[in-house]
Write a protein that holds these residues in place. Sequence first.
Motif, PDB file in Angstrom:
ATOM      1  N   PHE A 231       0.801  -1.217   0.000  1.00  0.00           N
ATOM      2  CA  PHE A 231       0.000   0.000   0.000  1.00  0.00           C
ATOM      3  C   PHE A 231       0.839   1.275   0.000  1.00  0.00           C
ATOM      4  O   PHE A 231       0.317   2.352  -0.296  1.00  0.00           O
ATOM      5  N   ASN A 232       2.110   1.188   0.339  1.00  0.00           N
ATOM      6  CA  ASN A 232       2.937   2.389   0.442  1.00  0.00           C
ATOM      7  C   ASN A 232       3.882   2.589  -0.726  1.00  0.00           C
ATOM      8  O   ASN A 232       4.626   3.564  -0.758  1.00  0.00           O
ATOM      9  N   GLN A 233       3.874   1.701  -1.687  1.00  0.00           N
ATOM     10  CA  GLN A 233       4.806   1.828  -2.803  1.00  0.00           C
ATOM     11  C   GLN A 233       4.044   1.966  -4.114  1.00  0.00           C
ATOM     12  O   GLN A 233       2.853   1.680  -4.194  1.00  0.00           O
ATOM     13  N   ARG A 234       4.743   2.444  -5.107  1.00  0.00           N
ATOM     14  CA  ARG A 234       4.147   2.564  -6.440  1.00  0.00           C
ATOM     15  C   ARG A 234       4.167   1.183  -7.092  1.00  0.00           C
ATOM     16  O   ARG A 234       5.225   0.568  -7.241  1.00  0.00           O
ATOM     17  N   ASN A 235       3.004   0.703  -7.492  1.00  0.00           N
ATOM     18  CA  ASN A 235       2.895  -0.659  -8.016  1.00  0.00           C
ATOM     19  C   ASN A 235       2.592  -0.661  -9.513  1.00  0.00           C
ATOM     20  O   ASN A 235       2.188   0.358 -10.088  1.00  0.00           O
ATOM     21  N   LYS A 236       2.788  -1.803 -10.112  1.00  0.00           N
ATOM     22  CA  LYS A 236       2.582  -1.939 -11.558  1.00  0.00           C
ATOM     23  C   LYS A 236       1.109  -1.715 -11.917  1.00  0.00           C
ATOM     24  O   LYS A 236       0.196  -2.113 -11.188  1.00  0.00           O
ATOM     25  N   LEU A 237       0.905  -1.076 -13.050  1.00  0.00           N
ATOM     26  CA  LEU A 237      -0.438  -0.779 -13.540  1.00  0.00           C
ATOM     27  C   LEU A 237      -0.934  -1.933 -14.409  1.00  0.00           C
ATOM     28  O   LEU A 237      -0.172  -2.531 -15.170  1.00  0.00           O
ATOM     29  N   TYR A 238      -2.236  -2.218 -14.289  1.00  0.00           N
ATOM     30  CA  TYR A 238      -2.856  -3.256 -15.113  1.00  0.00           C
ATOM     31  C   TYR A 238      -3.853  -2.624 -16.091  1.00  0.00           C
ATOM     32  O   TYR A 238      -4.526  -1.633 -15.769  1.00  0.00           O
ATOM     33  N   LEU A 239      -3.936  -3.216 -17.263  1.00  0.00           N
ATOM     34  CA  LEU A 239      -4.884  -2.790 -18.292  1.00  0.00           C
ATOM     35  C   LEU A 239      -5.781  -3.956 -18.669  1.00  0.00           C
ATOM     36  O   LEU A 239      -5.421  -5.118 -18.480  1.00  0.00           O
ATOM     37  N   ARG A 240      -6.940  -3.619 -19.221  1.00  0.00           N
ATOM     38  CA  ARG A 240      -7.868  -4.640 -19.725  1.00  0.00           C
ATOM     39  C   ARG A 240      -8.078  -4.419 -21.217  1.00  0.00           C
ATOM     40  O   ARG A 240      -8.580  -3.377 -21.645  1.00  0.00           O
ATOM     41  N   ALA A 241      -7.666  -5.370 -21.999  1.00  0.00           N
ATOM     42  CA  ALA A 241      -7.836  -5.259 -23.448  1.00  0.00           C
ATOM     43  C   ALA A 241      -9.309  -5.316 -23.808  1.00  0.00           C
ATOM     44  O   ALA A 241     -10.062  -6.140 -23.288  1.00  0.00           O
ATOM     45  N   ASN A 242      -9.740  -4.421 -24.706  1.00  0.00           N
ATOM     46  CA  ASN A 242     -11.107  -4.434 -25.222  1.00  0.00           C
ATOM     47  C   ASN A 242     -11.172  -5.434 -26.373  1.00  0.00           C
ATOM     48  O   ASN A 242     -10.764  -5.137 -27.493  1.00  0.00           O
ATOM     49  N   VAL A 243     -11.695  -6.609 -26.082  1.00  0.00           N
ATOM     50  CA  VAL A 243     -11.650  -7.699 -27.056  1.00  0.00           C
ATOM     51  C   VAL A 243     -12.555  -7.447 -28.256  1.00  0.00           C
ATOM     52  O   VAL A 243     -12.501  -8.196 -29.240  1.00  0.00           O
ATOM     53  N   LEU A 244     -13.387  -6.408 -28.193  1.00  0.00           N
ATOM     54  CA  LEU A 244     -14.214  -6.062 -29.345  1.00  0.00           C
ATOM     55  C   LEU A 244     -13.430  -5.260 -30.381  1.00  0.00           C
ATOM     56  O   LEU A 244     -13.874  -5.122 -31.521  1.00  0.00           O
ATOM     57  N   LYS A 245     -12.261  -4.729 -29.964  1.00  0.00           N
ATOM     58  CA  LYS A 245     -11.466  -3.923 -30.878  1.00  0.00           C
ATOM     59  C   LYS A 245     -10.084  -4.510 -31.153  1.00  0.00           C
ATOM     60  O   LYS A 245      -9.441  -4.133 -32.134  1.00  0.00           O
ATOM     61  N   THR A 246      -9.637  -5.381 -30.268  1.00  0.00           N
ATOM     62  CA  THR A 246      -8.304  -5.949 -30.422  1.00  0.00           C
ATOM     63  C   THR A 246      -8.218  -7.220 -29.596  1.00  0.00           C
ATOM     64  O   THR A 246      -9.189  -7.604 -28.937  1.00  0.00           O
ATOM     65  N   SER A 247      -7.093  -7.867 -29.628  1.00  0.00           N
ATOM     66  CA  SER A 247      -6.845  -9.002 -28.734  1.00  0.00           C
ATOM     67  C   SER A 247      -5.716  -8.611 -27.788  1.00  0.00           C
ATOM     68  O   SER A 247      -4.965  -7.663 -28.047  1.00  0.00           O
ATOM     69  N   ARG A 248      -5.593  -9.354 -26.703  1.00  0.00           N
ATOM     70  CA  ARG A 248      -4.509  -9.054 -25.779  1.00  0.00           C
ATOM     71  C   ARG A 248      -3.155  -9.204 -26.462  1.00  0.00           C
ATOM     72  O   ARG A 248      -2.261  -8.369 -26.288  1.00  0.00           O
ATOM     73  N   ASP A 249      -2.991 -10.249 -27.253  1.00  0.00           N
ATOM     74  CA  ASP A 249      -1.716 -10.475 -27.942  1.00  0.00           C
ATOM     75  C   ASP A 249      -1.388  -9.344 -28.896  1.00  0.00           C
ATOM     76  O   ASP A 249      -0.243  -8.885 -28.970  1.00  0.00           O
ATOM     77  N   ASP A 250      -2.402  -8.883 -29.656  1.00  0.00           N
ATOM     78  CA  ASP A 250      -2.162  -7.783 -30.596  1.00  0.00           C
ATOM     79  C   ASP A 250      -1.799  -6.496 -29.850  1.00  0.00           C
ATOM     80  O   ASP A 250      -0.923  -5.738 -30.292  1.00  0.00           O
ATOM     81  N   LEU A 251      -2.455  -6.255 -28.723  1.00  0.00           N
ATOM     82  CA  LEU A 251      -2.168  -5.055 -27.947  1.00  0.00           C
ATOM     83  C   LEU A 251      -0.760  -5.117 -27.347  1.00  0.00           C
ATOM     84  O   LEU A 251      -0.021  -4.129 -27.338  1.00  0.00           O
ATOM     85  N   LEU A 252      -0.374  -6.295 -26.877  1.00  0.00           N
ATOM     86  CA  LEU A 252       0.987  -6.467 -26.364  1.00  0.00           C
ATOM     87  C   LEU A 252       2.021  -6.208 -27.460  1.00  0.00           C
ATOM     88  O   LEU A 252       3.074  -5.608 -27.210  1.00  0.00           O
ATOM     89  N   GLU A 253       1.697  -6.636 -28.675  1.00  0.00           N
ATOM     90  CA  GLU A 253       2.611  -6.409 -29.795  1.00  0.00           C
ATOM     91  C   GLU A 253       2.731  -4.922 -30.113  1.00  0.00           C
ATOM     92  O   GLU A 253       3.824  -4.410 -30.390  1.00  0.00           O
ATOM     93  N   GLU A 254       1.590  -4.214 -30.048  1.00  0.00           N
ATOM     94  CA  GLU A 254       1.617  -2.764 -30.269  1.00  0.00           C
ATOM     95  C   GLU A 254       2.473  -2.066 -29.224  1.00  0.00           C
ATOM     96  O   GLU A 254       3.244  -1.152 -29.533  1.00  0.00           O
ATOM     97  N   PHE A 255       2.330  -2.470 -27.971  1.00  0.00           N
ATOM     98  CA  PHE A 255       3.138  -1.881 -26.906  1.00  0.00           C
ATOM     99  C   PHE A 255       4.628  -2.142 -27.147  1.00  0.00           C
ATOM    100  O   PHE A 255       5.468  -1.262 -26.972  1.00  0.00           O
ATOM    101  N   GLN A 256       4.937  -3.365 -27.545  1.00  0.00           N
ATOM    102  CA  GLN A 256       6.331  -3.721 -27.789  1.00  0.00           C
ATOM    103  C   GLN A 256       6.925  -2.850 -28.891  1.00  0.00           C
ATOM    104  O   GLN A 256       8.057  -2.365 -28.785  1.00  0.00           O
ATOM    105  N   PRO A 268      -7.784 -13.322 -18.410  1.00  0.00           N
ATOM    106  CA  PRO A 268      -7.559 -13.495 -19.853  1.00  0.00           C
ATOM    107  C   PRO A 268      -7.438 -12.203 -20.643  1.00  0.00           C
ATOM    108  O   PRO A 268      -6.837 -12.196 -21.717  1.00  0.00           O
ATOM    109  N   GLN A 269      -7.997 -11.081 -20.112  1.00  0.00           N
ATOM    110  CA  GLN A 269      -7.907  -9.813 -20.837  1.00  0.00           C
ATOM    111  C   GLN A 269      -6.831  -8.892 -20.281  1.00  0.00           C
ATOM    112  O   GLN A 269      -6.605  -7.803 -20.807  1.00  0.00           O
ATOM    113  N   SER A 270      -6.183  -9.281 -19.176  1.00  0.00           N
ATOM    114  CA  SER A 270      -5.347  -8.321 -18.453  1.00  0.00           C
ATOM    115  C   SER A 270      -3.924  -8.276 -18.964  1.00  0.00           C
ATOM    116  O   SER A 270      -3.365  -9.273 -19.421  1.00  0.00           O
TER     117      SER A 270
END
Length: 481
Positions: A231-256, A268-270
């Motif tokens: 609770f006292n530290q900055r933690n990693k952020l999570y996202l939820r892929a919108n499967v109606l517009k993309t897939s998690r794998d495709d979004l990960l590739e875009e980020f890369q 499965p979407q995170s």
Amino acid sequence: MWSVIVKKKNVWKQKTSSAAPEIDSESIPLPQSFRSARELAFFLLEEYRLNNQFISDSIQRWERRIDLSSKDRRLAMEISIGVIRRQLTLDTLIESQLTRPREKVEAPLWTLLQTGVYQLVILDQIPVHAAVSETVDLAGKLNRVRWKKMVNAILRSIDRLLNEDLATTPQASAIPLSTDRYRSFNTDLFDDPEANPAGYLSRAFSFPRTLISDWLTHFGWEQTLQIAQWFNQRNKLYLRANVLKTSRDDLLEEFQEAGIQASPGKEPQSIKLDEIVPLESLVGLESGKFTIQDESAIAAGNLLNPQPEEIVLDLCAAPGTKTTLLAELMYDRGTIIATDVSEDRLDKIEQNASRLGLTSIQTQLIHPHETTLPEGPFDAILVDAPCSNSGVLGKRPEARWRINDEAIKELTEIQRNLLQLALDHLKPEGRLVYSTCSFDSRENEELLQSVLRDYPDRKIIQENRHLPGDPSDGGYQGLVQ
């Protein structure tokens, strides 16, 4: 989820007025425009102290007064939220150097001291001279020149207590900065962690003693230490892929391709961001390819698992993060009725749905004390109940100072009423998920089991219990059929 803002009988409920409250006569007049990050942080903290306002709400109301760079705005937020989060630790440090009783120090001066000590000790990347001189100068800019001598003396005295050593374990002479990283002092400032674990954790990590004692009883030393650190530290952020517009794998590739380090989450979407990046740099946000949402929250929608063409009710739905997940799971086919207690909150749901390109969500205003809901009956219902926020005390630091037995008792009454109303509107073969962002069993499994005694045909099919940091925020979901 209904937010908790205004204190009433120790329970903070949604405010309906958007007018900025006046700061009372003991405080310093609000400037027409904020001239520095530290000045903005000071007034945000004064607004919190005097009017119980969430920092984010004050920022929103004062937007026209803020003429600062994005870097300075981030520093103002870091200082103000950090001071609220670590106030008991900061108070311990300040009190150790006082030559007068604390009650003899003016409250706004105490706020200024907290901001200076936070920069000096917790934000160790800020040079000492900047932390001290900028805080002293701010006293003059606030037309409180007589404060300068005391501010300078306290900050210099605390700086002399610091040494260059970094500890890796809890010690009476060290302040935790992050997991296994403690800033060391030349003297003991806290209780011995072995002799008085509750006293040490309360002041060194800045939590109410009763809350720490409760965690120690239920989880033991090691788990409580991990929760407090989380609770006292900055933690990693999570996202939820919108499967109606993309897939998690495709979004990960875009980020890369954009040079952003990210990896798949448990749901499965995170997606977990493996580095801290400005939100505006994330590709696909404005085009609706993803939503910022913690894994424990994603789990609530996945547990309900709404199907296309179903009629779904989402209680306490604003700002609509879980609502839009339900719509995505239904492939935006069917009807989701999203309810909340103010038009402003319903607007947020509609804005989120529009960004994600969702059309199956209908918003409906209800009143906090109403005993009626949309008629139904519903195939599936999400009861995302107002709660103590004990599972998200990192994101909502104000909440850690508002949790007590009386508040829990009043919250469970609200939770019970909402759950009963929802069950009365559920189809015989329907599904219901009761969800909170608390990991206190009184608000979760104990409450759910108690309510279901009056509904013998309903049973708990599955429960998800999320402890803070394992791997994300804390929370609870119970699936009922």
